[in-house]
Design an enzyme around this catalytic site. Structure first.
Site: not given
Length: 416
Positions: A101, A104, A160
């Site tokens: 993640s 991101k 997230s």
């Protein structure tokens, strides 16, 4: 020869012989075990400096510099001066690994200028969430419910949420468009180890980044006011499910970055200002953080440390930050964070020094939409809930209890 002596000699010989037999076998087993561990490529990108392309740990200690922390297990890591761009130390900095993640960060840095956290709302459809991967981290978005863009960005940064990423990507024009824009932006930043397949960081064949690239991406993201505020927010209220005949309620979401919120064996890190953590089965734990202390701002990235110690990614990141603050000014940089392609650092002056990040998109944003988010423990001496916009000398208290340190960001950049 006395019987007792013969027995003693026999036992001793047996022990020695067994040692000769067993020792090589044990060594072989150890070598065999080591062979199962992934090894970095013999040659990697040398972008940012020749030493950054070499496998293993790269550091140049000067007089009075502390040694690197013991027990670091991350397959790849880097510590850099966020303002000057100096890489203070690195380990397999350009090893291309799954980012989880932390991808991101690139998603937000790319799409935030186009999807500003204003009052714009979006009603979620089934198709918006159709491609969310099984087992994804979620903020709890519901079909047929309406959310503001601000809500969705909170879901991305704090929880997230892959569901929030997918909705924002659909608002941008679709997943392929988001992936294409992210890849183009990565190339502009010279994050050339990065291959984008899934914008939420979900495991996908061929999706990779590196500690070096994630550090570049975080540094670019921190140029944007909204990015800084979201990345540093400890907790916020998120819209819940609308029940017939009742007022829509909210529920609290907390940042999954344990160096901000603390808990489960991890202490909040003094001076932390974000940025993003991640985990998938394939990537292991990944983390990029930024912190300020005594006028210095450092970036650290750790990728895939040992799973044997709980939350090792945070603990190793904290150790590297501690080392970086203690070592600043006492080590010779082993490389630098390069500027984006569109920036010329060969002329003019800049307060940010070499490697400063792009003005394109710098400090974009509504500037304060994230103020509605609130810190869960802003008054604590540990620093939990204190959001640092890295770069400032004065603490400014915003509406929701989020604190911003206004230093010299966004960095001033040279122009041709």
């Amino acid at each position: 020869m006395p019987a007792l002596k013969k027995i003693a000699l026999t036992v001793t010989s047996a022990i020695l012989l067994s040692g000769l037999v067993l020792s090589p076998a044990s060594a072989a087993d150890k070598d065999k075990s080591d062979d199962k561990q992934p090894k970095p490529p013999a040659t990697m990108s040398s972008l940012g400096g020749e030493r950054l392309g070499k496998p293993g740990t790269q550091v140049a200690l000067g007089p009075g510099a502390p040694v690197l922390p013991k027990g670091l297990t991350g397959r790849s890591w880097i510590v850099a001066d966020a303002e000057k761009g100096d890489v203070l130390a690195a380990h397999n900095a350009h090893w291309r690994l799954p980012p989880a993640s932390t991808m991101k960060m690139l998603f937000a840095d790319t799409l935030l200028p186009a999807l500003q956290p204003t009052t714009l709302t979006h009603k979620v459809t089934d198709s918006d969430l159709a491609a969310v991967g099984e087992g994804s981290s979620l903020v709890g978005i519901k079909e047929d419910h309406t959310y503001t863009v601000h809500d969705l960005w909170l879901g991305v940064f704090l929880r997230s949420g892959n569901d929030a990423v997918h909705v924002l990507a659909q608002m941008y024009g679709g997943m392929p468009q988001a992936v294409s824009a992210m890849q183009k932006h990565a190339e502009e930043l010279q994050a050339l180890d990065t291959k984008v397949v899934s914008p939420d960081g979900y495991d996908a064949p061929g999706q990779v980044s590196s500690a070096y690239d994630l550090t570049l991406i975080a540094r670019s993201g921190m140029q944007k006011k909204d990015f800084r505020e979201y990345a540093a927010t400890a907790s916020a209220d998120f819209p819940g499910e609308k029940k017939k005949g009742k007022k829509r309620e909210t529920f609290e979401i907390q940042n999954t970055n344990r160096l901000i919120t603390g808990g489960i064996g991890v202490d909040p890190y003094k001076g932390i200002a974000g940025v993003k953590n991640g985990y998938t089965t394939h990537a292991g734990n990944t983390f990029t953080g930024i912190a300020e202390r005594n006028g210095r701002v450092l970036l650290v990235t750790v990728m895939n440390p040992s799973q044997e110690e709980s939350h090792a990614v945070y603990k190793e990141a904290a150790k590297l930050l501690d080392w970086g603050f203690a070592a600043s000014g006492k080590v010779t940089p082993v490389g630098e964070l390069v500027p984006p392609k569109s920036i010329d650092t060969g002329s003019g002056t800049t307060t940010g020094g070499k490697g400063a990040q792009p003005a394109a998109g710098a400090d974009q944003g509504s500037g304060g939409q994230a103020e509605a988010a609130h810190a869960s423990a802003a008054g604590g001496s540990s620093g939990v809930g204190i959001a640092l916009a890295v770069v400032g000398g004065v603490l400014v208290v915003l509406a929701g209890g989020v604190f911003l340190v206004n230093r010299r960001w966004p960095l001033r950049l040279p122009r041709r």
